[in-house]
Design an enzyme around this catalytic site. Structure first.
Site, PDB file in Angstrom:
ATOM      1  N   ASN A   9       0.873  -1.187   0.000  1.00 46.88           N
ATOM      2  CA  ASN A   9       0.000   0.000   0.000  1.00 46.88           C
ATOM      3  C   ASN A   9       0.904   1.230   0.000  1.00 46.88           C
ATOM      4  OD1 ASN A   9      -1.780   2.072   0.556  1.00 46.88           O
ATOM      5  ND2 ASN A   9      -2.220   1.403   2.655  1.00 46.88           N
ATOM      6  N   TRP A  10       0.952   1.887  -1.128  1.00 50.48           N
ATOM      7  CA  TRP A  10       1.876   3.036  -1.250  1.00 50.48           C
ATOM      8  C   TRP A  10       1.349   4.313  -0.635  1.00 50.48           C
ATOM      9  CZ3 TRP A  10       3.788   2.626  -7.061  1.00 50.48           C
ATOM     10  CH2 TRP A  10       4.507   1.436  -7.211  1.00 50.48           C
ATOM     11  N   LYS A  11       0.080   4.333  -0.300  1.00 50.02           N
ATOM     12  CA  LYS A  11      -0.536   5.554   0.252  1.00 50.02           C
ATOM     13  C   LYS A  11      -0.288   6.728  -0.698  1.00 50.02           C
ATOM     14  CE  LYS A  11      -0.020   3.375   4.689  1.00 50.02           C
ATOM     15  NZ  LYS A  11       0.062   3.475   6.131  1.00 50.02           N
ATOM     16  N   HIS A  95      -9.431   1.202   5.055  1.00 51.51           N
ATOM     17  CA  HIS A  95      -8.125   1.355   5.702  1.00 51.51           C
ATOM     18  C   HIS A  95      -8.269   2.298   6.893  1.00 51.51           C
ATOM     19  CE1 HIS A  95      -4.019   2.648   6.420  1.00 51.51           C
ATOM     20  NE2 HIS A  95      -3.661   1.495   5.880  1.00 51.51           N
ATOM     21  N   GLU A  97      -6.619   4.708   7.929  1.00 53.17           N
ATOM     22  CA  GLU A  97      -6.449   6.147   7.630  1.00 53.17           C
ATOM     23  C   GLU A  97      -7.713   6.715   6.996  1.00 53.17           C
ATOM     24  OE1 GLU A  97      -2.751   5.717   5.510  1.00 53.17           O
ATOM     25  OE2 GLU A  97      -1.835   5.091   7.395  1.00 53.17           O
ATOM     26  N   GLU A 167      -5.212  -4.948  10.733  1.00 54.23           N
ATOM     27  CA  GLU A 167      -4.149  -3.971  10.958  1.00 54.23           C
ATOM     28  C   GLU A 167      -4.410  -3.225  12.260  1.00 54.23           C
ATOM     29  OE1 GLU A 167      -2.219  -2.646   7.030  1.00 54.23           O
ATOM     30  OE2 GLU A 167      -4.090  -1.562   7.169  1.00 54.23           O
ATOM     31  N   GLY A 173       2.675   2.232  10.716  1.00 57.50           N
ATOM     32  CA  GLY A 173       3.618   3.332  10.532  1.00 57.50           C
ATOM     33  C   GLY A 173       4.366   3.723  11.799  1.00 57.50           C
ATOM     34  N   SER A 213       3.608  -2.108  10.260  1.00 51.62           N
ATOM     35  CA  SER A 213       5.061  -2.160  10.431  1.00 51.62           C
ATOM     36  C   SER A 213       5.679  -3.501  10.034  1.00 51.62           C
ATOM     37  CB  SER A 213       5.460  -1.769  11.860  1.00 51.62           C
ATOM     38  OG  SER A 213       5.053  -0.432  12.121  1.00 51.62           O
ATOM     39  N   GLY A 234       2.931  -1.177   4.244  1.00 56.00           N
ATOM     40  CA  GLY A 234       2.938   0.240   3.886  1.00 56.00           C
ATOM     41  C   GLY A 234       4.359   0.716   3.604  1.00 56.00           C
ATOM     42  N   GLY A 235       4.981   1.299   4.600  1.00 58.16           N
ATOM     43  CA  GLY A 235       6.307   1.919   4.442  1.00 58.16           C
ATOM     44  C   GLY A 235       7.332   1.040   3.725  1.00 58.16           C
TER      45      GLY A 235
HETATM   46  P1  PGA Z   1       2.965   0.300   7.583  1.00 59.55           P
HETATM   47  O1  PGA Z   1       1.495   0.533   6.986  1.00 59.55           O
HETATM   48  O2  PGA Z   1       3.486  -0.986   7.009  1.00 59.55           O
HETATM   49  O3  PGA Z   1       3.757   1.489   7.160  1.00 59.55           O
HETATM   50  O4  PGA Z   1       2.804   0.216   9.065  1.00 59.55           O
HETATM   51  C1  PGA Z   1       0.600  -0.527   6.801  1.00 59.55           C
HETATM   52  C2  PGA Z   1      -0.696  -0.024   6.235  1.00 59.55           C
HETATM   53  O5  PGA Z   1      -1.113   1.095   6.570  1.00 59.55           O
HETATM   54  O6  PGA Z   1      -1.358  -0.720   5.429  1.00 59.55           O
END
Ligand code: PGA
Length: 249
Positions: A9-11, A95, A97, A167, A173, A213, A234-235
């Site tokens: 997930n590149w956001k 998600h 966010e 999650e 993050g 993470s 994500g990251g």
């Molecule tokens: P993260 O994000 O790996 O940076 O913690 C995961 C996500 O939000 O899907």
């Protein structure tokens, strides 16, 4: 056995050239098809170009969000049919966010799941508790509530096309991953919940991903747990080398 799935997930990251460069690099690195499903979720602007760059490869394309309506006066929004048109086969729904920053409720998430399935997009349905909810011992109640509301009116036939991503919000993050055992416990709870609602076959077949993470360092021990069928990253999905390490670990 559910085939493991690794989704990136590149956001809100990467321009079109950066995204296409990543896709080419990932494709080149995965010369022999991995025994995993690999999915990347670029931002909307890069979807079509990345889809073209991935054409004929084993890597699948996902969007990060959709609007639940088919079409109409929804300035700034994007429908499921448009995502299909851009080459997506998956879409992230709910998600954390989206829930916390953009006010998405369980009911809205439910409508988005229904709309995705209606156009043949496979939703990756995201759920997870906040830190204070975990500390208050409410994790199962919160996750159970998100499942109940989010999957309202979905049948066992629908569930077959859906992926769940657990999650924990406190792990996203933050560099603070849930321990493999903490994750496994909730994955087991989710699978049992699916078994109760939809029967053992649905429960055995559904993929439940862990997110929060995930890195090349911790992926192997997470995947070693029986109810963890993959990861939503994500990251660590923003860099080709680190994502390839996660995919091939
Ligand atoms: P993260 O994000 O790996 O940076 O913690 C995961 C996500 O939000 O899907």
């Amino acid at each position: 056995m559910v085939r493991p799935i690794i989704a990136g997930n590149w956001k809100m990251n990467k321009t079109i050239p950066e995204a296409v460069g990543f896709a080419a690099g990932l494709r080149a690195a995965l010369t022999s098809p991995p025994d995993r499903e690999v999915i990347i979720a670029p931002p909307f602007t890069a979807l079509h170009a990345v889809g073209e760059a991935l054409r004929g490869s084993v890597i699948q394309l996902a969007a990060q969000n959709l609007h639940e309506a088919e079409k109409g006066a929804f300035t700034g929004e994007i429908s499921g049919a448009m995502l299909r048109d851009a080459g997506c086969s998956y879409v992230l729904v709910g998600h954390s966010e989206r829930r916390s920053l953009f006010g998405e409720t369980d009911d809205r998430v439910n409508r988005k799941l229904i709309s995705s399935l209606a156009v043949g997009l496979k939703p990756i349905f995201c759920i997870g508790e906040l830190l204070r909810q975990r500390q208050a011992g409410e994790t199962e109640a919160v996750v159970g509530g998100q499942l109940k509301e989010g999957l309202n009116n979905l049948t066992a036939g629908d569930i077959r096309h859906l992926i769940i991503a657990y999650e924990p919000v406190w792990a996203i993050g933050t560099g603070q991953t849930a321990s493999p055992q903490q994750a496994q416990d909730i994955h087991r709870f989710i699978r049992q919940w699916i078994a109760e609602q939809y029967g053992p076959k649905s429960a055995a077949e559904i993929a439940i991903l862990y997110g929060g993470s995930v890195t090349p360092k911790n992926i192997a021990e997470l995947l070693a747990r029986p109810d963890i069928n993959g990861a939503l990253v994500g990251g660590a999905s923003l860099d080709v080398d680190s994502f390839v390490q996660i995919v091939t670990s």
